[in-house]
Design an enzyme around this catalytic site. Structure first.
Site, PDB file in Angstrom:
ATOM      1  N   LYS A 156     -39.632  39.151  45.594  1.00 41.47           N
ATOM      2  CA  LYS A 156     -39.486  37.983  44.721  1.00 41.47           C
ATOM      3  C   LYS A 156     -38.024  37.990  44.279  1.00 41.47           C
ATOM      4  CE  LYS A 156     -41.927  35.685  40.916  1.00 41.47           C
ATOM      5  NZ  LYS A 156     -42.080  34.391  41.553  1.00 41.47           N
TER       6      LYS A 156
HETATM    7  N1  PMP Z   1     -45.468  32.491  46.273  1.00 39.21           N
HETATM    8  C1  PMP Z   1     -44.324  32.188  45.640  1.00 39.21           C
HETATM    9  C2  PMP Z   1     -43.145  31.739  46.436  1.00 39.21           C
HETATM   10  C3  PMP Z   1     -44.248  32.307  44.240  1.00 39.21           C
HETATM   11  O1  PMP Z   1     -43.115  31.997  43.597  1.00 39.21           O
HETATM   12  C4  PMP Z   1     -45.396  32.714  43.523  1.00 39.21           C
HETATM   13  C5  PMP Z   1     -45.324  32.819  42.024  1.00 39.21           C
HETATM   14  N2  PMP Z   1     -44.855  34.084  41.623  1.00 39.21           N
HETATM   15  C6  PMP Z   1     -46.558  33.027  44.225  1.00 39.21           C
HETATM   16  C7  PMP Z   1     -46.566  32.898  45.608  1.00 39.21           C
HETATM   17  C8  PMP Z   1     -47.786  33.506  43.517  1.00 39.21           C
HETATM   18  O2  PMP Z   1     -47.602  34.828  43.069  1.00 39.21           O
HETATM   19  P1  PMP Z   1     -48.307  35.372  41.752  1.00 39.21           P
HETATM   20  O3  PMP Z   1     -49.753  35.070  41.884  1.00 39.21           O
HETATM   21  O4  PMP Z   1     -48.016  36.839  41.757  1.00 39.21           O
HETATM   22  O5  PMP Z   1     -47.680  34.678  40.613  1.00 39.21           O
END
Ligand code: PMP
Length: 313
Positions: A156
């Site tokens: 991320k």
């Molecule tokens: N994909 C992307 C590109 C994101 O930014 C997010 C949000 N963090 C997610 C998937 C979902 O991840 P999470 O459930 O950990 O928030």
């Protein structure tokens, strides 16, 4: 109130600043997380905090960024910050980025020091209350999701979000609420900030970790909940056509929680209303997020101030 913790010091979020000569700002090298704290029967509680902090440390490792704090120190800082904010529920954004030690701004960040900060603020439903209730309209993007040939989609990282920005701007300018991106092989990857699920004949499918997705914590929670309810979930390649013939489509994310998709590329999904599997999972996930189920109580960490001293680096 919105607060920030910056390398051990807590301050109002507006007073937290970064230097202009910041590697993360110029080259997109920040790694970050998005976490939510919910009002629960046990008070404000952080949802799957350790899993988010582990992913932050993994993201840093993927881009060779050293984080000078342990997971325990980051956990203690997060608890302290949320407790001091006085917010019953909030969004929590840890972020770590290199700051060039010598001010030369060379591209290779090796040797740069790392600033770590955490901000908290109030944030409602990311795709809107109406979106969560009635479903959103999504568009398959003309932009391809970043691939492992040039970046590390499992991290991320701030720079990755230029891809999400292109896709969501395109989708919103065209009148849709969210973009769904395909990967470099043409399979469904994910939304601009959410993971994607399709349901057909009661069976659930979602793209694999090798479809250039971020391994969403909400995705993991949704899969665990669905399997616990006896539903079948396959992590496999999902074709674009499946978005068009699915009975149900939904997206998941910390910000978006579980949001139904009622149209993809102007094609109505099912009967245009959130379907039974979506509603069942949405309600079970909401219970878990708000600490209302014993079954998933271990995902919910009640906020406790002063749990650990956080030393300055
Ligand atoms: N994909 C992307 C590109 C994101 O930014 C997010 C949000 N963090 C997610 C998937 C979902 O991840 P999470 O459930 O950990 O928030």
């Amino acid at each position: 109130m919105s607060l920030a913790w910056v390398d051990g010091e807590i301050m109002p979020a507006q007073e937290a600043t970064v230097t202009l000569l910041c590697h993360g700002l110029h080259y997109g090298t920040a790694v970050f997380e998005g976490i939510r704290a919910y009002a629960t029967p046990r008070g404000p509680a952080l949802f799957r905090l350790d899993d988010h902090l582990d992913r932050l440390l993994d993201s840093a490792r993927l881009y060779a960024l050293e984080i000078p704090y342990s997971r325990d120190e980051l956990r203690a800082a997060t608890h302290e910050l949320v407790a001091r904010s006085g917010l019953a529920s909030c969004y929590v954004r840890p972020i770590a980025f290199p700051v060039s030690a010598d001010g030369t701004m060379r591209v290779c960040p090796l040797g740069a020091s790392t600033t770590v900060a955490i901000a908290v603020w109030e944030w409602g439903a990311y795709l809107g209350e109406a979106g969560k209730r009635d479903g959103i309209r999504a568009k398959v993007s003309s932009w391809q999701r970043i691939s492992e040939e040039s970046l590390l989609p499992a991290a991320k990282a701030a720079g990755h979000y230029l891809n999400s920005v292109l896709a969501s701007v395109e989708a919103q300018r065209a009148g849709y609420e969210e973009a769904i991106l395909l990967d470099s092989t043409g399979h469904v990857s994910e939304g601009a900030a959410e993971n994607v699920f399709v349901v057909r004949d009661g069976r659930i499918a979602t793209p694999t970790l090798c479809n250039a997705i971020l391994d969403g914590i909400t995705r993991q929670s949704t899969i665990a909940i669905a399997r616990d309810l006896g539903l079948e979930v396959a992590e496999r390649n999902v074709g674009r056509h499946e978005l068009y013939i699915a009975d149900e489509v939904f997206v998941t994310g910390t910000a978006a929680e579980l949001t139904p998709v009622r149209e993809v590329d102007d094609r109505v999904v099912g009967d245009g209303r959130p379907g039974p599997v979506t509603l069942r999972l949405q309600s079970a996930l909401d219970d878990a997020l708000h600490g209302r189920t014993e079954r998933w109580a271990h995902w919910s960490e009640p906020v406790a101030a002063g749990a650990l001293e956080v030393p300055a680096p």
